[in-house]
Design a protein around this motif. Structure first.
Motif, mmCIF file in Angstrom:
data_model
loop_
_atom_site.group_PDB
_atom_site.id
_atom_site.type_symbol
_atom_site.label_atom_id
_atom_site.label_comp_id
_atom_site.label_asym_id
_atom_site.label_seq_id
_atom_site.Cartn_x
_atom_site.Cartn_y
_atom_site.Cartn_z
ATOM 1 N N PHE A 94 59.696 -15.175 1.041
ATOM 2 C CA PHE A 94 58.494 -15.728 1.667
ATOM 3 C C PHE A 94 57.207 -15.275 0.965
ATOM 4 C CE2 PHE A 94 61.639 -15.158 5.161
ATOM 5 C CZ PHE A 94 61.889 -16.501 5.397
ATOM 6 N N LYS A 95 57.345 -14.477 -0.108
ATOM 7 C CA LYS A 95 56.195 -13.923 -0.838
ATOM 8 C C LYS A 95 55.281 -13.129 0.101
ATOM 9 C CE LYS A 95 56.141 -17.861 -4.028
ATOM 10 N NZ LYS A 95 55.326 -18.973 -4.571
ATOM 11 N N ILE A 96 55.877 -12.305 0.941
ATOM 12 C CA ILE A 96 55.122 -11.581 1.963
ATOM 13 C C ILE A 96 55.250 -10.077 1.759
ATOM 14 C CG2 ILE A 96 55.173 -10.950 4.421
ATOM 15 C CD1 ILE A 96 55.463 -13.849 5.102
ATOM 16 N N LEU A 97 54.105 -9.402 1.847
ATOM 17 C CA LEU A 97 54.018 -7.949 1.845
ATOM 18 C C LEU A 97 53.687 -7.462 3.248
ATOM 19 C CD1 LEU A 97 51.729 -6.955 -1.183
ATOM 20 C CD2 LEU A 97 54.000 -6.040 -0.763
ATOM 21 N N ARG A 98 54.386 -6.434 3.711
ATOM 22 C CA ARG A 98 53.951 -5.752 4.932
ATOM 23 C C ARG A 98 53.439 -4.381 4.532
ATOM 24 N NH1 ARG A 98 56.239 -2.627 9.172
ATOM 25 N NH2 ARG A 98 58.310 -2.777 8.243
ATOM 26 N N ILE A 99 52.174 -4.131 4.801
ATOM 27 C CA ILE A 99 51.497 -2.920 4.351
ATOM 28 C C ILE A 99 50.760 -2.264 5.511
ATOM 29 C CG2 ILE A 99 51.224 -3.630 1.936
ATOM 30 C CD1 ILE A 99 48.483 -4.694 2.585
ATOM 31 N N ALA A 100 50.500 -0.973 5.376
ATOM 32 C CA ALA A 100 49.746 -0.237 6.394
ATOM 33 C C ALA A 100 48.705 0.618 5.700
ATOM 34 C CB ALA A 100 50.679 0.637 7.231
ATOM 35 N N ARG A 101 47.518 0.687 6.264
ATOM 36 C CA ARG A 101 46.450 1.494 5.672
ATOM 37 C C ARG A 101 46.826 2.962 5.707
ATOM 38 N NH1 ARG A 101 40.505 -0.686 5.898
ATOM 39 N NH2 ARG A 101 40.125 1.533 5.717
ATOM 40 N N GLU A 102 46.686 3.601 4.547
ATOM 41 C CA GLU A 102 47.017 5.018 4.439
ATOM 42 C C GLU A 102 46.062 5.868 5.264
ATOM 43 O OE1 GLU A 102 49.658 7.653 3.224
ATOM 44 O OE2 GLU A 102 49.607 5.904 1.928
ATOM 45 N N ASP A 103 44.779 5.513 5.295
ATOM 46 C CA ASP A 103 43.795 6.361 5.966
ATOM 47 C C ASP A 103 43.912 6.327 7.490
ATOM 48 O OD1 ASP A 103 42.944 3.750 6.101
ATOM 49 O OD2 ASP A 103 40.911 4.122 5.409
ATOM 50 N N TYR A 104 44.606 5.334 8.044
ATOM 51 C CA TYR A 104 44.791 5.285 9.487
ATOM 52 C C TYR A 104 46.132 5.865 9.931
ATOM 53 C CZ TYR A 104 40.581 2.566 10.434
ATOM 54 O OH TYR A 104 39.281 2.169 10.576
ATOM 55 N N SER A 105 46.879 6.464 9.011
ATOM 56 C CA SER A 105 48.170 7.035 9.378
ATOM 57 C C SER A 105 48.017 8.288 10.231
ATOM 58 C CB SER A 105 48.982 7.361 8.121
ATOM 59 O OG SER A 105 48.317 8.333 7.327
ATOM 60 N N ALA A 106 46.837 8.921 10.177
ATOM 61 C CA ALA A 106 46.617 10.155 10.942
ATOM 62 C C ALA A 106 45.679 9.955 12.126
ATOM 63 C CB ALA A 106 46.065 11.243 10.033
ATOM 64 N N GLY A 107 45.289 8.715 12.412
ATOM 65 C CA GLY A 107 44.384 8.474 13.532
ATOM 66 C C GLY A 107 43.318 7.469 13.190
ATOM 67 N N LEU A 108 42.319 7.326 14.074
ATOM 68 C CA LEU A 108 41.292 6.300 13.930
ATOM 69 C C LEU A 108 40.048 6.761 13.188
ATOM 70 C CD1 LEU A 108 41.348 4.515 17.409
ATOM 71 C CD2 LEU A 108 42.540 3.888 15.310
ATOM 72 N N CYS A 109 40.084 7.936 12.570
ATOM 73 C CA CYS A 109 38.899 8.459 11.897
ATOM 74 C C CYS A 109 39.137 8.549 10.391
ATOM 75 C CB CYS A 109 38.530 9.836 12.444
ATOM 76 S SG CYS A 109 38.183 9.829 14.226
ATOM 77 N N PRO A 110 38.984 7.436 9.658
ATOM 78 C CA PRO A 110 39.242 7.442 8.210
ATOM 79 C C PRO A 110 38.143 8.178 7.459
ATOM 80 C CG PRO A 110 38.346 5.336 8.852
ATOM 81 C CD PRO A 110 38.547 6.114 10.124
#
Length: 260
Positions: A94-110
């Motif tokens: 499907f040419k799809i990437l599922r990604i997650a922001r690294e800076d939000y892995s520890a909470g909401l304060c990037p």
């Protein structure tokens, strides 16, 4: 075996052909190396992929410039518009990437306030996602009985206790210090305003679809070649063993030249 047979004659065209063959030898050697390198898969943890991605043993000629992958501690990572992401899944069909922001892995304060933006020439949005905006550094006094959605606090400019809150859509900070918008799965559930649940949602990531002409690569692969990128033209090309690059497909096996 199919052979190309030339009969020597005083005509200079034969000598031109021979000269061109010798001129292409360095290109063939280089292309053979790229065929080997681009035949390798990027493997990192549960992620295994080839074109259009490159990195970790696959040189830049093996993939689209914006799709560089890195492997750190068995975690696949990539950077898109100065934002670091973890690569959670690649769906090639499907040419799809599922990604997650690294800076939000520890909470909401990037540490840096960067929006999740994507080059429309490289990525398309995926249906089923919407933007949420996290607004930071506000002077907020909640009205009694009317709490702000997703109220939280962060350190801003070395100052603790700076208020933040969440709102739907991609918005600016207004009178606050800064804002960041991030795609999240669309839901009508009020849980999306719960900070704890939202943090878990961010760790699960979101999807984007990459764009490239797959038909050309499929034709190359059918001819036993390996797809790559011409760094000069930024177009797809076909790498073949012991052959020059620049064509869409590889020559059929068994071709030969015979001068008599």
């Amino acid at each position: 075996m199919n052979c190309l047979v030339f009969s020597l004659s005083p005509s200079p065209s034969v000598f031109v052909i021979v000269l061109l063959l010798f001129v292409q030898v360095p290109s063939s050697a280089s292309n053979s190396s790229l065929f080997t390198d681009c035949s390798n898969q990027f493997v990192c943890g549960d992620i295994s992929t080839g074109f259009p991605f490159w990195g970790a043993g696959r040189p830049s000629a093996c993939g689209i410039p914006e799709l560089e992958l890195k492997c750190e501690n068995d975690i696949a990572r990539m950077s898109i518009n100065q934002v670091a992401y973890r690569v959670l899944e690649i769906k090639h069909e499907f040419k799809i990437l599922r990604i997650a922001r690294e800076d939000y892995s520890a909470g909401l304060c990037p540490p840096q306030l960067e929006n999740s933006t994507f080059n429309p020439k490289v990525f398309d949005p995926v249906i089923g996602y919407t933007n949420l905006t996290f607004i930071y550094g506000c002077v907020v006094t909640p009205i009694v009985g009317i709490p702000l959605p997703g109220l939280f606090t962060c350190k801003i400019n070395d100052t603790d206790g700076q208020n933040g809150y969440i709102q739907g859509g991609a918005a600016g900070p207004g009178d606050c210090y800064g804002s960041v918008f991030v795609p999240v799965p669309f839901t009508n559930s009020p849980l999306i305003w719960n900070v704890t649940d939202l943090e878990e949602l961010l760790k699960e990531g979101f999807e984007v679809r990459w764009k490239f002409d797959s038909a050309a690569c499929e034709e190359c692969n059918r001819s036993s070649g390996v797809c790559g990128i011409n760094n000069v033209t930024n177009q797809t090309t076909c790498y073949c063993p012991d052959q020059s690059s620049g064509s869409k497909t590889c020559a059929l096996p068994g071709m030969c030249l015979n001068f008599s």
